[in-house]
Design a protein around this motif. Structure first.
Motif, PDB file in Angstrom:
ATOM      1  N   UNK A 230       0.835  -1.203   0.000  1.00  9.29           N
ATOM      2  CA  UNK A 230       0.000   0.000   0.000  1.00  9.29           C
ATOM      3  C   UNK A 230       0.872   1.256   0.000  1.00  9.29           C
ATOM      4  N   UNK A 231       1.937   1.212   0.787  1.00 13.35           N
ATOM      5  CA  UNK A 231       2.816   2.389   0.841  1.00 13.35           C
ATOM      6  C   UNK A 231       3.594   2.550  -0.460  1.00 13.35           C
ATOM      7  N   UNK A 232       4.086   1.429  -0.992  1.00 10.68           N
ATOM      8  CA  UNK A 232       4.825   1.507  -2.262  1.00 10.68           C
ATOM      9  C   UNK A 232       3.942   2.097  -3.344  1.00 10.68           C
ATOM     10  N   UNK A 233       2.681   1.727  -3.307  1.00 10.90           N
ATOM     11  CA  UNK A 233       1.749   2.231  -4.313  1.00 10.90           C
ATOM     12  C   UNK A 233       1.634   3.746  -4.231  1.00 10.90           C
TER      13      UNK A 233
ATOM     14  N   UNK B 219       6.114   5.521  -1.973  1.00  8.69           N
ATOM     15  CA  UNK B 219       7.030   5.551  -0.829  1.00  8.69           C
ATOM     16  C   UNK B 219       8.120   4.502  -1.016  1.00  8.69           C
ATOM     17  N   UNK B 220       9.358   4.853  -0.676  1.00 15.05           N
ATOM     18  CA  UNK B 220      10.475   3.899  -0.811  1.00 15.05           C
ATOM     19  C   UNK B 220      10.498   2.955   0.377  1.00 15.05           C
ATOM     20  N   UNK B 221      10.914   1.746   0.101  1.00 12.77           N
ATOM     21  CA  UNK B 221      10.941   0.751   1.171  1.00 12.77           C
ATOM     22  C   UNK B 221      12.335   0.580   1.735  1.00 12.77           C
TER      23      UNK B 221
ATOM     24  N   UNK C 258      10.765  -1.405   7.215  1.00 16.32           N
ATOM     25  CA  UNK C 258      10.416  -2.814   7.345  1.00 16.32           C
ATOM     26  C   UNK C 258      10.384  -3.195   8.830  1.00 16.32           C
ATOM     27  N   UNK C 259      11.407  -2.763   9.544  1.00 20.22           N
ATOM     28  CA  UNK C 259      11.497  -3.086  10.973  1.00 20.22           C
ATOM     29  C   UNK C 259      10.330  -2.495  11.749  1.00 20.22           C
TER      30      UNK C 259
ATOM     31  N   UNK D   7       3.347   8.768  10.490  1.00 16.81           N
ATOM     32  CA  UNK D   7       2.554   9.749   9.764  1.00 16.81           C
ATOM     33  C   UNK D   7       2.075   9.185   8.437  1.00 16.81           C
ATOM     34  N   UNK D   8       2.982   8.558   7.726  1.00 12.79           N
ATOM     35  CA  UNK D   8       2.618   7.965   6.447  1.00 12.79           C
ATOM     36  C   UNK D   8       1.502   6.949   6.631  1.00 12.79           C
ATOM     37  N   UNK D   9       1.641   6.134   7.657  1.00 11.13           N
ATOM     38  CA  UNK D   9       0.667   5.076   7.895  1.00 11.13           C
ATOM     39  C   UNK D   9      -0.707   5.627   8.263  1.00 11.13           C
ATOM     40  N   UNK D  10      -0.692   6.676   9.049  1.00  9.32           N
ATOM     41  CA  UNK D  10      -1.967   7.270   9.436  1.00  9.32           C
ATOM     42  C   UNK D  10      -2.607   7.945   8.222  1.00  9.32           C
TER      43      UNK D  10
END
Lengths: 154, 154
Positions: free
Chosen positions: B20-23, B26-28, B33-34, B72-75
């Motif tokens: 979802x974030x990559x879409x 956002x860089x992984x 990951x951690x 923040x990104x996740x929210x």
DNA sequence: CTTACTGCAAATCATTTGCATCCCT
DNA sequence: AGGGATGCAAATGATTTGCAGTAAG
């Protein structure tokens, strides 16, 4: 504690609060008087900062620490509720004269609508009881968007 | 009461979040990951500080700013919810795989019990609709005391 | 008189940001 | 490569606290 009356005037609220605090052995000062007046003089949720500004119009000597210290006393005495919306500063609101209520927060305009409902309260009490608890205080916040333009309601 | 989609494994959740974030462009990174692994590896509400500690067990190079930036990104992406209880630090919780739920906070032990109920949700939706709103997100917090204990508080 | 209350300034504490560097894509 | 992501350290912003003076009871 007597039943809250929604027709209480600001003056009555202020006096009630003063008496309640005095009963708890708290000294009554000009600063506290100013803070209480500012608090009962509005129907909105105030941040500590806003309250400080309002209180200073009554008594310019009021300082931030005093506002916070007084708010603590008020929350302790269950005369005022403290709420922390999202990531902002805390908001405070006088409880006197209004039954406990819930909040519907308009996420577009930041408007806050209050509502009360016995069925909802009863439902919440039931859940608490099922888990072996009794509710001391509850908080319901609905973050919502206005239905008007292109939206089909559910 | 069972959550609708509670069979997702932590691994699946982590992968779903990553995608979802990559879409979103956002860089992984190892740090992200951690952080995600730490986040999906628990069912509790974590503070940023706790999450930092957990994430560091996966990758010691994770820093506090990165935890906050990632949260923040996740929210933003509605993958994680942020909640501010009382005057404490904010708590974060993965939304994936669990229907929205409500909180019963044990004010004596600080325990948090989650519960869900369709009747309650329906009631809340009804109120919003009555006021011309549609609920985007809602938050119910019950501050309660255990019944089996002698309670002398007012 | 006694000691709670006050303002000020400094201390906290969680969270954010500036910046030089790093490393996904 | 190139621009987003990182850690560090310093900045922020709300709230709290230490302290000496002030005022309520």
């Amino acid at each position: 504690m007597e039943a809250p009356d929604s027709s209480m005037t600001p003056q009555t609220k202020a006096r009630t609060i003063e008496q309640a605090l005095r009963k708890r052995g708290v000294r009554w000062t000009n600063q506290r008087q100013a803070i209480i007046e500012a608090l009962v003089g509005t129907d909105r949720h105030l941040t500590a900062e806003e309250l400080l500004a309002e209180a200073r119009e009554v008594d310019p000597s009021v300082s931030a620490p005093t506002v916070y210290r007084t708010l603590h006393l008020l929350v302790e005495a269950s005369l005022v509720s403290k709420r922390v919306f999202q990531g902002d500063s805390a908001c405070y609101e006088v409880l006197l004269g209004k039954g406990h209520h819930h909040h519907l927060i308009d996420v577009e305009n930041g408007n806050i609508i209050e509502f009360t409902d016995e069925a909802l309260d009863a439902l919440l009490d039931k859940f608490a009881a099922q888990h072996g608890y009794r509710i001391a205080c509850h908080k319901v916040e609905l973050f919502a968007v206005p239905i008007d333009k292109k939206d089909t309601s559910s």
